[in-house]
Design a protein around this motif. Structure first.
Motif, PDB file in Angstrom:
ATOM      1  N   ASP A 220       0.819  -1.204   0.000  1.00 43.42           N
ATOM      2  CA  ASP A 220       0.000   0.000   0.000  1.00 43.42           C
ATOM      3  C   ASP A 220       0.854   1.256   0.000  1.00 43.42           C
ATOM      4  N   SER A 221       0.220   2.380  -0.299  1.00 42.98           N
ATOM      5  CA  SER A 221       0.875   3.680  -0.204  1.00 42.98           C
ATOM      6  C   SER A 221      -0.206   4.739  -0.049  1.00 42.98           C
ATOM      7  N   ILE A 222       0.082   5.741   0.773  1.00 46.09           N
ATOM      8  CA  ILE A 222      -0.888   6.794   1.021  1.00 46.09           C
ATOM      9  C   ILE A 222      -0.139   8.068   1.391  1.00 46.09           C
ATOM     10  N   ALA A 223      -0.765   9.206   1.221  1.00 43.35           N
ATOM     11  CA  ALA A 223      -0.123  10.487   1.539  1.00 43.35           C
ATOM     12  C   ALA A 223      -0.202  10.760   3.041  1.00 43.35           C
ATOM     13  N   ASN A 224       0.226   9.776   3.810  1.00 45.63           N
ATOM     14  CA  ASN A 224       0.240   9.883   5.275  1.00 45.63           C
ATOM     15  C   ASN A 224       1.289   8.906   5.780  1.00 45.63           C
ATOM     16  N   SER A 225       2.469   9.403   6.086  1.00 42.28           N
ATOM     17  CA  SER A 225       3.573   8.526   6.450  1.00 42.28           C
ATOM     18  C   SER A 225       3.363   7.823   7.790  1.00 42.28           C
ATOM     19  N   GLY A 226       2.336   8.236   8.540  1.00 37.81           N
ATOM     20  CA  GLY A 226       2.065   7.586   9.820  1.00 37.81           C
ATOM     21  C   GLY A 226       1.197   6.346   9.697  1.00 37.81           C
ATOM     22  N   LYS A 227       0.566   6.172   8.546  1.00 38.44           N
ATOM     23  CA  LYS A 227      -0.329   5.034   8.345  1.00 38.44           C
ATOM     24  C   LYS A 227       0.473   3.755   8.172  1.00 38.44           C
ATOM     25  N   SER A 228       0.059   2.690   8.875  1.00 43.94           N
ATOM     26  CA  SER A 228       0.767   1.410   8.774  1.00 43.94           C
ATOM     27  C   SER A 228      -0.226   0.269   8.907  1.00 43.94           C
ATOM     28  N   GLY A 229       0.245  -0.950   8.672  1.00 44.19           N
ATOM     29  CA  GLY A 229      -0.588  -2.133   8.860  1.00 44.19           C
ATOM     30  C   GLY A 229      -1.056  -2.755   7.565  1.00 44.19           C
ATOM     31  N   ALA A 230      -1.459  -4.005   7.675  1.00 40.74           N
ATOM     32  CA  ALA A 230      -1.950  -4.754   6.516  1.00 40.74           C
ATOM     33  C   ALA A 230      -3.420  -4.449   6.255  1.00 40.74           C
TER      34      ALA A 230
END
Length: 238
Positions: free
Chosen positions: A129-139
């Protein structure tokens, strides 16, 4: 021949025949299709998002890359896919791969058709995954929609496996953001067999990017996939 002797003969013949017949749910009869998402070069040419649909999407998107490692997603997906292939074959499962190299051009429809032609019991599509939020994590686990015109029939088995995978990942200490349904994905709409997308983590997260590129962490994730396959497979015989 008296009845007792006949009974003994029939019993012995039955035992021999049963020993030669592989159970329907034997692992060697269970087919897992592994689809390492993306490829070295994306293909923007359109293909129908569903059979007979006028709506079109790119044959293959380019995928993302690590925010820190700069490693392309397609390479991580391939590495994880080959690890999964080895683990499943060690367990005795039959494995079909949509690709075993990065230098290919295989569309999402064609990937679904590989699984269809193999009559796969489960298809695992590996992505990051990738998102414009570097704090987001997890499957993240994605399954076909239960109400989709093309996907309703494969939803129950797909969701059942996704639940097994969610538990296996969480038992391994991996954060799982949830199981989500999609009705707009080409690979789902063309699939005639159960399928789950496993978004292994966020390459836009600096720490998770590093972890996803680590063979040891890839193996940990793929071992959870195998544990879930074992649980799902076992449930079929109940």
């Amino acid at each position: 021949m008296n009845r007792i002797k006949k009974a003994i003969v029939y019993f012995m013949l039955g035992t021999i025949l049963l020993g030669q017949i592989k159970p329907m749910y034997a692992k060697e009869n269970f087919v897992v299709c592994i689809d390492p998402g993306h490829q070295a070069k994306g293909d923007p040419k359109g293909e129908p998002v569903a059979p007979g649909s006028g709506s079109r999407k790119a044959r293959v998107a380019s995928g993302t890359a690590g925010v820190g490692t700069k490693k392309p997603e397609y390479a991580v997906n391939m590495e994880a896919g080959l690890i999964l292939k080895g683990l499943l074959e060690q367990k005795g499962y039959k494995v079909v791969m949509t690709r075993e190299t990065n230098d290919v051009n295989i569309s999402n429809v064609e990937r679904a058709q590989v699984a269809n032609n193999a009559k796969a019991d489960m298809t695992i599509r590996l992505h990051c995954d990738s998102i414009a939020n570097s704090g987001k994590s997890g499957a993240v686990l994605i399954v076909p929609s239960k109400t989709g015109k093309y996907t309703a029939g494969i939803y129950p088995a797909s969701f059942k496996y996704a639940e097994c995978l969610k538990k296996a990942l969480q038992d391994s200490g991996v954060k799982v953001n949830g199981i989500f349904e999609r009705s707009d994905m080409t690979g789902f709409n063309w699939s005639q067999v159960p399928v789950v997308i496993f978004e292994m983590g966020f390459m836009s997260n600096w720490n998770e990017d590093r972890m996803l590129c680590d063979p040891n962490y890839q193996t940990k994730l793929m071992q959870a996939v195998v544990t879930a396959i074992d649980a799902y497979h076992a449930s079929l015989g109940q």
